[in-house]
Enzyme design. Sequence first.
Site, PDB file in Angstrom:
ATOM      1  N   ASP A   1      -1.625   8.685   8.526  1.00  0.00           N
ATOM      2  CA  ASP A   1      -0.829   7.455   7.838  1.00  0.00           C
ATOM      3  C   ASP A   1       0.499   7.704   7.337  1.00  0.00           C
ATOM      4  OD1 ASP A   1      -3.804   6.844   7.359  1.00  0.00           O
ATOM      5  OD2 ASP A   1      -2.702   4.934   6.926  1.00  0.00           O
TER       6      ASP A   1
ATOM      7  N   GLN B   1     -14.708   2.158   8.666  1.00  0.00           N
ATOM      8  CA  GLN B   1     -14.073   1.662   9.916  1.00  0.00           C
ATOM      9  C   GLN B   1     -14.385   2.349  11.062  1.00  0.00           C
ATOM     10  OE1 GLN B   1     -12.935   2.798   6.960  1.00  0.00           O
ATOM     11  NE2 GLN B   1     -10.943   2.187   6.535  1.00  0.00           N
TER      12      GLN B   1
ATOM     13  N   ARG C   1       0.988  -1.225   0.069  1.00  0.00           N
ATOM     14  CA  ARG C   1       0.126  -0.001   0.066  1.00  0.00           C
ATOM     15  C   ARG C   1       0.744   1.273   0.051  1.00  0.00           C
ATOM     16  NH1 ARG C   1      -4.962   0.230   4.233  1.00  0.00           N
ATOM     17  NH2 ARG C   1      -5.906   1.834   2.707  1.00  0.00           N
TER      18      ARG C   1
END
Length: 353
Positions: A236, A195, A88
């Site tokens: 992230d 999520q 990713r």
Amino acid sequence: MIQTIRWQEGRVWMIDQRKLPLEKQWYVCRGYRDVIRAIKEMVIRGAPAIGIAAAMGLALGARSIRTRNSETFFKRFREIAGEMEQARPTAVNLRWATQRMLRVATSLESSPVEEIKEALFSESQKILEEDIETNRAIGKAGLPLIPHGGTILTHCNAGGLATGGYGTALGVIRTAHEAGKNIRVVADETRPWLQGLRLTSFELMEDGIPVTVIADNAAGLLMSQKKIDLVITGADRIAANGDVANKIGTYQVAVLARAHKIPFYVAAPLSTIDPLTKSGAYIPIEERDGDEILKIGNKRLAPPETRALNPAFDITPARYVSAIITESGVLRPPFRKSIKNVVASKLSFNTTK
Ligand code: MRU
């Protein structure tokens, strides 16, 4: 708290997050390719968790190399690490963990291959253990920022499931709850993977922390009604100037928070800071399959031929971020300076250790 990932009998076991909370199923990875698939397909997700998965995946990959010749081993191990890093693109923890594993292997270059494999396995376990400690330290550092009786909005899942356990944003929330601060949480549902609806609500309810889920587009109204005291999200990747990549939708929450004079905090380990990336403009944003938008579950709701755009992350410019909560303390603007200082002190700590 639910365990996200573990090593058992020479395999990597992950709780399958696509199925939570309705089913608790373990996804078992026998080889490193299974780990790559699990990361790509969201069996495991969340920046620190995919870093841990990558490290364990590399330990599996190393074990699968059948040679005693160090040169042959390293050639193949580097190829596997390269594949792992591509699983990713946005979360820098994947690269961080891969590079750390490569450094461990390289430091033992002249040792027998079996010893290198063993050291890689130990390092992957260390990364998992450190992550839990780090999250607890983030929780402690963030505690003074949480008002007694406060209502905290969070986006996506930055909890135990997104890490080795405990969580970053949810780590701060857990610490505040454990300290008796009587907090409440509002969780954005977080389309398209939900999520917030599926994972954040599940984790918080298991811990007895009051949580209410809202549609993503309800955050502005709640802020205007003074029902939110602060926002905390995970990240992230954080660029050298403090720009933050996080789950798609984070940016609009940050802008709304600023418009309503509500603090917007980001909780993340130092491994999420990428001093090599100058600003958010250089952070690669993952584009996922449009079907994730067009379908709910297995059911397609959009008219035939509808096209969808599905960026998985966005960039919140540093000017909207009130503070970044790390295991080394709370970083304040100007972030270019505070990030530089914390990275420098971490580097000197690591080299003098
Ligand atoms: O696509 P996901 O579920 O991997 O995205 C996760 C997030 O955006 C989290 O907020 C981030 O990784 C921080 S997790 C501690």
